[in-house]
Design an enzyme around this catalytic site. Structure first.
Site, PDB file in Angstrom:
ATOM      1  N   TYR A 205      46.293  44.772  34.128  1.00  0.00           N
ATOM      2  CA  TYR A 205      46.160  45.402  35.397  1.00  0.00           C
ATOM      3  C   TYR A 205      47.484  46.308  34.851  1.00  0.00           C
ATOM      4  O   TYR A 205      48.402  46.141  34.911  1.00  0.00           O
ATOM      5  CB  TYR A 205      46.431  44.650  36.539  1.00  0.00           C
ATOM      6  N   PRO A 296      38.339  45.070  44.813  1.00  0.00           N
ATOM      7  CA  PRO A 296      38.129  44.187  43.655  1.00  0.00           C
ATOM      8  C   PRO A 296      39.497  43.731  43.030  1.00  0.00           C
ATOM      9  O   PRO A 296      39.447  43.132  42.063  1.00  0.00           O
ATOM     10  CB  PRO A 296      37.190  44.876  42.753  1.00  0.00           C
TER      11      PRO A 296
HETATM   12  C1  PHB Z   1      35.981  42.286  36.109  1.00  0.00           C
HETATM   13  O1  PHB Z   1      35.948  41.783  34.842  1.00  0.00           O
HETATM   14  O2  PHB Z   1      34.867  42.878  36.497  1.00  0.00           O
HETATM   15  C2  PHB Z   1      36.695  42.252  36.912  1.00  0.00           C
HETATM   16  C3  PHB Z   1      38.353  41.516  36.573  1.00  0.00           C
HETATM   17  C4  PHB Z   1      39.170  41.350  37.421  1.00  0.00           C
HETATM   18  C5  PHB Z   1      39.112  42.150  38.574  1.00  0.00           C
HETATM   19  C6  PHB Z   1      38.195  42.659  38.809  1.00  0.00           C
HETATM   20  C7  PHB Z   1      37.031  42.958  38.128  1.00  0.00           C
HETATM   21  O3  PHB Z   1      40.262  42.123  39.433  1.00  0.00           O
END
Ligand code: PHB
Length: 395
Positions: A205, A296
């Site tokens: 991230y 998300p």
């Molecule tokens: C994903 O792999 O789509 C994914 C992974 C982690 C997240 C959001 C989406 O925080």
């Protein structure tokens, strides 16, 4: 109108909440019928995030559905947070006393749940139309629908109805007197699926002055990546080369290389937070995205839906065991305590990692200081890790 069919629990929606609920009920000998307006193929192919909290993966196993997940999923004991060119490893397992997350896409979870439920003789009606909840009243809850556009209307009569039909579904409209809490973020995510080997052993991230980026995975040969983009951005503005350029810059470190490949799927989503403060009315209970949405960034959506299903199941189990309605009556309060904590965490991860064009330079600096704090203080890292792997169900 054909003769009504009787069941105990009518479940509207074959997503994570509806399917987990059906499995839990079936194990206890409680009958249900699931209705979904989508086809089985649609449900099994819709691409969604894929991070299971430890207890969600354990529940899959407990229900006898963990076989393929244990063979094919990836178990991550940490994540990386990146700020500028600095990438910092957060050891989730060590910080949380042994908990990990499972990277297994939502549509794979749904495939396993659907196949498992049909194998048990469970009933799922796909591709139905005109689902009508207007007669879900206290004494004799009825749901009518058609199997196809030219079929005659049919009626299901149950003791209870579970509205698990997602944020766009109708079931929430039947929860009268609710207050809704909304937050829209002034940015979105552009997500891609790429044919390429994995670039890194864990999720990354990244906060960068050009915006957020996320490196995730689907399998040894398919990778999932996201970049922060504007709200409602036109995909045409993002030819492949522009996406790679952004990913390369936002994820760059001094010693690491992004592995690129053929982009075979692209999409843009908006980010929002939403909570309905009521999740039940009489015999109708709503669960999952029908009742709340998280952005998300913390990967909490699926896990929250499954937690609602578990709480609703516990209430129904108590009722059918002749032990009263206390848990059903407490359903909204029980769910919302956990929901608001996940809302807080998802909002926190989102504001921590994105560049918000509406914030001034002071506010941006605060987020940078926060990121430095999280990556240098064990106490702060532990708080993040505890939320990321998932708060306990009964806490
Ligand atoms: C994903 O792999 O789509 C994914 C992974 C982690 C997240 C959001 C989406 O925080």
């Amino acid at each position: 109108m054909t003769h009504p069919t009787r069941t105990q629990v009518v479940i509207v929606g074959a997503g994570p909440a509806g399917l987990f609920l059906a499995h839990l009920l079936h194990r206890q000998g409680i009958e249900s019928v699931i209705l979904d307006t989508r086809s089985r193929e649609d449900i099994e192919q819709t691409i969604r995030a894929g991070v299971l909290e430890q207890w969600t993966a354990d529940l899959m196993r407990d229900l006898g559905l963990g076989g393929r997940m244990d063979r094919e999923a990836h178990f991550h004991s940490g994540i990386s947070l990146q700020h500028g060119r600095e990438r910092c490893h957060l050891d989730l397992e060590e910080l949380t006393g042994g908990k990990r997350v499972t990277v297994y896409p939502q549509h794979e979870v749904l495939r396993d749940l659907i196949a498992g439920h049909l194998d048990h003789g469970g009933r799922i009606l796909f591709g139905v139309q005109d689902v009508d909840l207007s007669r879900v009243t206290a004494d004799r809850p009825q749901v009518s629908f058609r199997q196809s556009a030219d079929a005659a209307p049919e009626t299901l009569v149950g003791d209870f109805v579970a509205g698990c039909d997602g944020s766009q579904g109708h079931s929430r409209q039947h929860i009268e007197g609710r207050t809704e809490y909304h937050k829209l973020y002034p940015f979105g995510w552009l997500g891609i699926l790429v044919e390429a080997p994995r670039s890194y052993h864990e999720l990354v991230y990244a906060r960068h002055e050009r915006g957020f980026a996320l490196l995730s995975t689907r399998s040894d040969t398919v990778q999932r990546m996201y970049i922060q983009c504007g709200v409602g951005e036109d995909l045409a503005a993002y030819p492949d080369e522009r996406i790679w350029q952004e990913l390369r810059e936002r994820l760059a470190t001094d010693s690491w290389q992004l592995r690129e490949g053929r982009i075979f799927q692209k999409g843009v989503v908006g980010l929002r937070s939403f909570v309905s403060d009521r999740m039940q009315r009489g015999p109708l209970f709503i669960a999952g995205d029908a009742a709340h949405i998280v952005p998300p960034t913390g990967a909490k959506g699926l896990n929250l839906a499954v937690a609602d299903a578990v709480y609703l199941f516990r209430g129904l189990e108590q009722h059918y065991a002749g032990q009263g309605r206390a848990r059903l009556d407490a359903y909204t309060d029980t769910c919302l305590r956990r929901v608001w904590r996940a809302e807080r965490f998802s909002w926190y991860m989102t504001t921590l990692l994105h560049v918000n064009p509406e914030e001034n330079a002071f506010e941006q600096r605060i987020h940078m200081a926060d990121l430095e704090y999280v990556t240098s203080s064990r106490a702060a890292a532990t708080a993040l890790a505890e939320n990321y792997v998932g708060l306990p169900l009964d806490g």
